[in-house]
Write an enzyme that holds these catalytic residues in place. Sequence first.
Site, mmCIF file in Angstrom:
data_model
loop_
_atom_site.group_PDB
_atom_site.id
_atom_site.type_symbol
_atom_site.label_atom_id
_atom_site.label_comp_id
_atom_site.label_asym_id
_atom_site.label_seq_id
_atom_site.Cartn_x
_atom_site.Cartn_y
_atom_site.Cartn_z
ATOM 1 N N GLU A 174 -4.099 36.211 29.609
ATOM 2 C CA GLU A 174 -3.334 37.446 29.734
ATOM 3 C C GLU A 174 -4.175 38.561 30.346
ATOM 4 O O GLU A 174 -3.681 39.345 31.164
ATOM 5 C CB GLU A 174 -2.803 37.886 28.360
ATOM 6 C CG GLU A 174 -1.837 36.912 27.704
ATOM 7 C CD GLU A 174 -0.468 36.881 28.372
ATOM 8 O OE1 GLU A 174 -0.247 37.640 29.343
ATOM 9 O OE2 GLU A 174 0.382 36.088 27.937
ATOM 10 N N THR B 210 1.154 35.676 39.535
ATOM 11 C CA THR B 210 2.184 35.358 38.539
ATOM 12 C C THR B 210 2.637 36.603 37.792
ATOM 13 O O THR B 210 3.694 36.611 37.171
ATOM 14 C CB THR B 210 1.669 34.281 37.545
ATOM 15 O OG1 THR B 210 2.775 33.745 36.828
ATOM 16 C CG2 THR B 210 0.643 34.865 36.579
ATOM 17 N N GLU C 138 15.251 33.039 25.033
ATOM 18 C CA GLU C 138 13.888 32.513 25.145
ATOM 19 C C GLU C 138 13.897 30.999 25.269
ATOM 20 O O GLU C 138 13.044 30.423 25.943
ATOM 21 C CB GLU C 138 13.064 32.966 23.932
ATOM 22 C CG GLU C 138 11.584 32.705 24.043
ATOM 23 C CD GLU C 138 10.859 33.625 25.018
ATOM 24 O OE1 GLU C 138 9.616 33.605 25.032
ATOM 25 O OE2 GLU C 138 11.511 34.364 25.768
ATOM 26 N N ASP D 64 3.650 26.311 33.455
ATOM 27 C CA ASP D 64 4.326 26.965 34.577
ATOM 28 C C ASP D 64 3.417 27.466 35.700
ATOM 29 O O ASP D 64 3.498 27.027 36.852
ATOM 30 C CB ASP D 64 5.213 28.104 34.052
ATOM 31 C CG ASP D 64 4.494 29.046 33.087
ATOM 32 O OD1 ASP D 64 3.302 28.833 32.808
ATOM 33 O OD2 ASP D 64 5.134 29.996 32.607
ATOM 34 N N GLU E 139 11.327 36.514 35.154
ATOM 35 C CA GLU E 139 11.308 35.310 35.997
ATOM 36 C C GLU E 139 12.647 35.048 36.692
ATOM 37 O O GLU E 139 12.669 34.599 37.843
ATOM 38 C CB GLU E 139 10.891 34.087 35.164
ATOM 39 C CG GLU E 139 9.419 34.036 34.804
ATOM 40 C CD GLU E 139 9.031 34.955 33.669
ATOM 41 O OE1 GLU E 139 7.827 35.195 33.458
ATOM 42 O OE2 GLU E 139 9.947 35.446 32.968
#
Length: 781
Positions: free
Chosen positions: A88, A433, A329, A235, A347
């Site tokens: 993160e 991302t 989610e 992902d 996304e």
Amino acid sequence: MFDHAYGSYMKYAYPADELMPLSCKGRVRGQEPNRGDIDDSLGKFSLTLIDTLDTLVVLNKLDEFENAVRKAVKDVRLDNDVVVSVFETNIRVLGGLLGAHVMADLLRQRGERMQWYQDELLHMAKELGHRLLPAFNTTSGLPYPKVNLRYGVLNPLSRTGTESDTCTACAGTMILEFAALSRLSGESVFEEHARKALDVLWERRQRGSDLVGTVINIHNGEWVRRDSGVGAGIDSYYEYLMKAYILLGDNVFLERFNIHYSAIMKYISQPPLLLNVHMHNPTVSVRSWMDSLLAFFPGLQVLRGDLKPAIETHEMLYQVTKQHKFLPEAFTTEFRVHWGQHLLRPEFAESTYYLYKATGDPYYLRVGQSIVEKLNAYARVPCGFAAVQDVRTGTHEDRMDSFFLAEMFKYLYLLFSEKSQLPINMDDYIFTTEAHLLPVSLSTTQPPCQEDLFTHSCPSTETLFPNNPSFAKTIRDSYKYLTGVGRAFHPLPVREIELPLHDNGMEPVEFLKSMGISLTPLNEAITGVTGSQKERKGVYRVKLVAEVSHTTEEEEVIPHVVQLISPPFLGRTVLTAGPAKFGMDLTKQEHGSQIITHPMHISSPYTACDCMFAVKARRLQEAEAIGVIFIDHREGSNSDETPLFQMVGDGDSTEDITLPLVFLFSREGGVLTAALEDHHNVDVLLLSKERQLGNERPVGMNIKLRLAEEEELDEGATRGPTLELVLEKGEVLIGEDVDVGQQRSQQNKMCTKAAENVEAEASSEDSSKTPHSNSETDTKP
């Protein structure tokens, strides 16, 4: 919308990491209740400001950008004694600093703004890069999942370094930021470490399927979780292989991506679904639900040039959002809610942007419009935008993650903007991302355009994506009513098939029977079999009849309870809990109230481990716990407002887990932890709600008492099973001046006599013949 979100953060939260939009204040780590792994994003480095910097430029807010850069340079510290997520911190903070530096440098070169800027953001990025490097100090080259910004990993003061696992995306989503940092700073060490981690993941792929798992051991490279998909945990590993080729021009990344992509399309992609499979046995699906993070994948498929499956999956996602307002989610393959949270994730908007740029189809502008309208209608609050705790109830969560500002508004603004309205040429940049902008000019090689569009070059929009809305529409139409929204359900007609059924064997029939499919031969006259078909020996016309059992709309969840039974509670405090799909079945008679914990403890660390329910349960079982109570980290969640759910496993077999397991929402969990603080030894029962102590239904009878003269009784009363006590005159005196002791004595005599009468009456063979019975009944017990 952006002004409202960003303005609220700056007004109510800065310099805190995040805004708490319901509380109208900043979230400072250590000052708010711990949320476990979620808080690993917070490093006391004004996270939301850093993450938002280059969004300000894209939205042409150049004055605000310059002011925000000044604040970041002046206020932000990166040496705090805080344990943070390497993943993160890399994508949000390091990426944010690099994207903002690139924008500041561009504006400075234009000569109109930022003339004071001396690469301060790049220097901050380099400092942060060095603070993340200790995470790579492993024998495999895979990074630790966490690092202490001040003390690193293995320092006695670091409070980290005991972790053994990391997710594939966590280790494989470093190359863009670290390579950009190396090329902008001239220090190659960052790119070298990120490449090494990618090399390990590539080498550890399953050679038979070319898939990777979800969680890997950072010391020996062994897979810890072998389920494989394109959603959470994996992902951005695939995303970064593709984008590393675009940014850096290195064919190695594209070749790896293409091999993985072929495996994904072979095993995982079942249009319009993207399923999770076992990496060693990829024909086996390991779960019946999908998570919202996979919504980025259609956008990646557009970059790949594979437009048809991108349109199909995106349309499926859009149908789910129309059914539930937002993308939950997680949702089942039947498009029901699996996990109801919606964290304002971007996304789906990201893929919508890519598809619009590829097709020019105004349909995707309408999709974007629906995103905007839903956010304003259901997430906007006076102090910003709040995450949705459950899409089924619409309840809010006091949370506005930094990615909402970094990504959502960037993609939506770009979706609705013309090139001429933007301060920069987006074709010169690639998105990380986290949607930070890195210039493709960082590439050290410029490979020539080759004939094979799908293998060695970015796709040509003129060749692959005709600007013809009907092209995308024809693909979408077959998924228009996928979730049942918009039309009535009509069962599919019975289909006929032809099978070779040989005289000497019925293998096809037996095989189909083993799959639960029954075959019924048809009368040839009815089915209209032609003469030529009749002459083919051993071939018969059959109708395939498959019975499909319709499940209920929502899976039934049997409520459980945590009942506090030690003093001073004594069973009066009962907390509603959710069950698990694994572990001991507390609804069975032989279990239930057998489970008493002596004593109860809070695990240390509170999260037990950075892992899923099943892994936590296994570790606690190994530690000889005899029962586990999980408590929701979402503040304010409670069983009155949030539907109960069953905790699910991790895709692997959970037969080894025999513990009783229940889940408490935050409010009920607070009652339990408060009880532990006040009374150090607390005994509890874990059991299904219907079996809680004091919940047994009493067995009783209707009893009527009355005073009457014997001759007053109804002569024709029907005799039934009613018990009637008749007191004769003089047996009891009722009046204000009766002595209390005398009254009690008389009452005792009355009760004794009544009891004798009852006993005698019960022994009677025919109670209907008992004198003085009365047909009147009283429905009250």
